[in-house]
Design a protein around this motif. Structure first.
Motif: not given
Ligand SMILES: [Mg+2]
Ligand SMILES: Nc1ncnc2c1ncn2[C@@H]1O[C@H](COP(=O)(O)OP(=O)(O)O)[C@@H](O)[C@H]1O
Lengths: 381, 241
Positions: B45, B83, B159-160
């Motif tokens: 991140s 995220q 992010d994810e």
């Molecule tokens: Mg992260």
């Protein structure tokens, strides 16, 4: 454009948050109403006074003072017994020519009420005595005059009329604002109004921005090409609108519900409170950056918000140490309080408070600038 | 060779005394999906935030579209999904989308069609008018992704994105990412789901503050003589210790 969209979004969120809305709009009215009930009740404190050996003229005068009831006691011991039994609040004991006053003093307002009443009763008695003495003197003068030659009599009469009027003093009370029922509460009201606006806008806006930060929406917002200033201005616009409604409501409640007299322009009062609300908003946003949770935001209240009340002019500052008076110059509520007092009680125009308004605007500009800068923590451009 | 869309060179990032990124080198080319994988806490991140200018690098440089970050105006060409879901709970899905579309500066006339399109990609058409507070975790994730897709940005930074999304929809999303790539746009995606890494064009392994391997999945597998990216990851981690 983006500012407008942010304003719209903040307002939508707020309207859907019924609890915060109620806090902002109903809580101030509830508190104002409670305070008015409490302080109005206090202004008609009834006191019971026991007298021992006091001349009947003094005690009659004392009895005539509103909310004062006089009880006569044969000796001090009886009076003290009565005081112990909570029947009387004070004892006035006369020995020779001196008075000694004993106060139960469980309620300071009662003590001061007795002091006042006693003073006025004494004065009244003195005036009466003077009146009768003057009467005697005049009779003597009249007799003397009769013995004078006619010419001298005329001369004297043309010189004397003023004296005659002076013998019958009459006391009339004039109230610049309100009437004899105007109390502490009315004087607090302008400051209190400012405090409500400040407190609720501070709290709710601070929380809103805190939530925006902790939930990550602020980062997401800053990942779009929005300007930092557009975010701050969007918040200012939405809370400005809210503050206008809040002030209108509080002013209306004060006038209609509490029956407080507003001499000056209601719009001027709203303008002042609107500026104050924007200062509170900017202050709330700034402080929210130093808090990591809602509880930490609450921790600012006893440290930074409540003390403001003491310096805001609710308590007269004239007699305080000068350093305390100096502190009041950095308290925004003081300026709004001064201005609203002038408008509400003396009917002054908005323009006569140029200085107060300027100071508030300086607060606003500085805090806003700090906020726009402060957002750099989350995006470097 | 075309110019890189994202170009990170010798990136260093510290938080206080902790040096999270020691020397990160990474390039995302046009028409490429680059996966950034690494254990949680590796700094994935942080790489993304530095690339977007939310954090300032302590060393090295981050350029996007050939310009040094941070740069506010460039952000209109990037779709970012954080995220955390970062949604306005009291607003409906549609209101969230509309708000972020306005923030991105998408033309008023295009906002509606753009919302319809992205909602379809994440299969949220029927729930758009519900408040987000009534969404399930997976729905929030999908809404969050759809916000990043708004306005067809040239670069997507995710992010994810597929955490908490069920397999069928995950497939659909990867298909969409594939077609975005085929349109000529670029994607930087972090994940700790190893089989997703197989679907990328290039994988960067982030370990110990450095990108220790950066290549096509097939190449990495032969290089490490294993048959899955997961094994590559485990082997690389083992070698490092
Ligand atoms: Mg992260
Ligand atoms: N704002 C921050 N302040 C201090 N430390 C941070 C901050 N953001 C991340 N970190 C630290 O940097 C490391 C990497 O975090 P992160 O980039 O979120 O990892 P990942 O996304 O790979 O799970 C973690 O040890 C985390 O504690």
């Amino acid at each position: 454009m983006r500012t407008f969209a942010i304003m719209k979004r903040v307002l939508t969120e707020m309207i859907r948050d019924k609890r915060s809305l109620a806090l902002m709009f109903l809580a101030p009215i509830l508190v104002l109403w409670l305070m008015s009930v409490i302080f109005t009740a206090n202004s008609t404190t009834n006191v019971e006074v026991g007298t021992v050996g006091v001349t009947s003229s003094v005690s009659t005068n004392l009895d005539q003072v509103k909310h004062v009831t006089v009880h006569h006691y044969a000796n001090e011991a009886n009076a003290k017994k009565a005081m112990k039994a909570d029947k009387i609040d004070a004892i006035i004991h006369k020995t020779d020519n001196d008075y000694s006053l004993t106060y139960a003093n469980t309620d300071s307002s009662k003590t001061s009420a007795v002091k006042m009443a006693f003073k006025s009763a004494l004065t009244q008695t003195n005036i009466n005595q003077m009146k009768s003495q003057l009467g005697v003197a005049q009779k003597t003068i009249g007799k003397l005059q009769a013995t004078l030659p006619v010419q001298a009599q005329r001369q004297l009469q043309s010189q004397m009329p003023t004296q005659k009027k002076a013998t019958t003093p009459q006391i009339t009370n004039h109230y610049v604002y309100g009437d004899s029922s105007t109390g502490f509460f009315d004087k607090m009201l302008p400051v209190l109004m400012g405090f409500f606006v400040f407190f609720f806008v501070f709290l709710i806006s601070g929380m809103a921005l805190l939530k925006e930060r902790t939930s990550g929406t602020l980062s997401r917002l800053l990942a779009t090409p929005v300007r930092r200033s557009e975010i701050v201005f969007g918040y200012m616009a939405s809370y400005g609108i809210l503050a206008i409604f809040q002030t209108i409501l509080i002013v209306m409640a004060t006038i209609w519900l509490l029956g407080v007299e507003v001499v000056g322009s209601v719009i001027s009062i709203i303008v002042i409170n609107l500026i104050l609300a924007l200062v509170a908003l900017a202050f709330g946003i700034l402080l929210s950056t130093f808090a990591n949770s809602e509880f930490q935001m609450m921790q600012f209240i006893p440290i930074l918000i409540i003390p403001q009340v003491f310096f805001s002019g609710i308590i007269p500052m004239d007699s305080m140490a000068s350093w305390i008076q100096d502190i009041s110059y950095i308290i925004p509520i003081k300026y709004s309080g001064d201005a609203v007092t002038g408008i509400m009680m003396q009917g002054k125009s908005l323009f006569s408070f140029g200085l107060d308004i300027s100071v508030l605007l300086i607060f606003l500009v500085v805090l806003t600038f700090l906020n726009v800068r402060g957002l750099k923590r989350y995006r470097k451009v | 060779m075309a110019d890189a869309i994202i170009d990170l060179k010798h990136l260093v990032k510290k938080f206080g005394k902790q040096t999270v990124l020691k020397d990160v080198n990474l390039a995302v080319m046009p028409k490429q999906i680059v996966g950034l994988i690494g254990p949680s806490g590796a700094g994935k991140s942080t790489v993304i935030k530095t690339a977007l200018g939310m954090e300032v690098a302590d060393g090295g440089s981050a350029t996007v579209f050939g310009q040094v970050m941070p740069n506010r105006k460039l952000l209109s060409r990037i779709g970012y999904m954080a995220q955390t879901d970062a949604l306005y709970d009291s607003l409906s899905g549609r209101e969230n989308l509309k708000f972020f579309a306005q923030m991105k500066g998408i033309k008023k006339s295009e906002i509606k069609t753009s919302i319809e399109h992205v909602a379809k990609v994440v299969d949220l058409q029927d729930d758009l008018d519900k408040r987000v507070s009534g969404y399930s975790g997976g729905m929030m994730r999908r809404l969050s992704l759809s916000i990043a897709l708004l306005g067809n940005p040239e670069l997507l930074v995710l992010d994810e994105p597929t955490v908490g999304i069920d397999p069928a929809l995950r497939r659909q999303i990867w298909r969409e990412l594939g077609s975005i790539r085929d349109e000529g746009r670029s994607i930087l995606i972090t994940t700790h789901v190893m089989d997703e890494a197989e679907l990328t064009d290039k994988v960067a392994l982030l370990l110990g503050g450095k990108v220790i391997a950066f290549n096509e999945p097939v190449v990495l597998k032969t290089q490490y003589r294993v048959d899955s990216i997961e094994d590559v990851f485990l082997k690389a981690e083992g070698e490092l210790q």
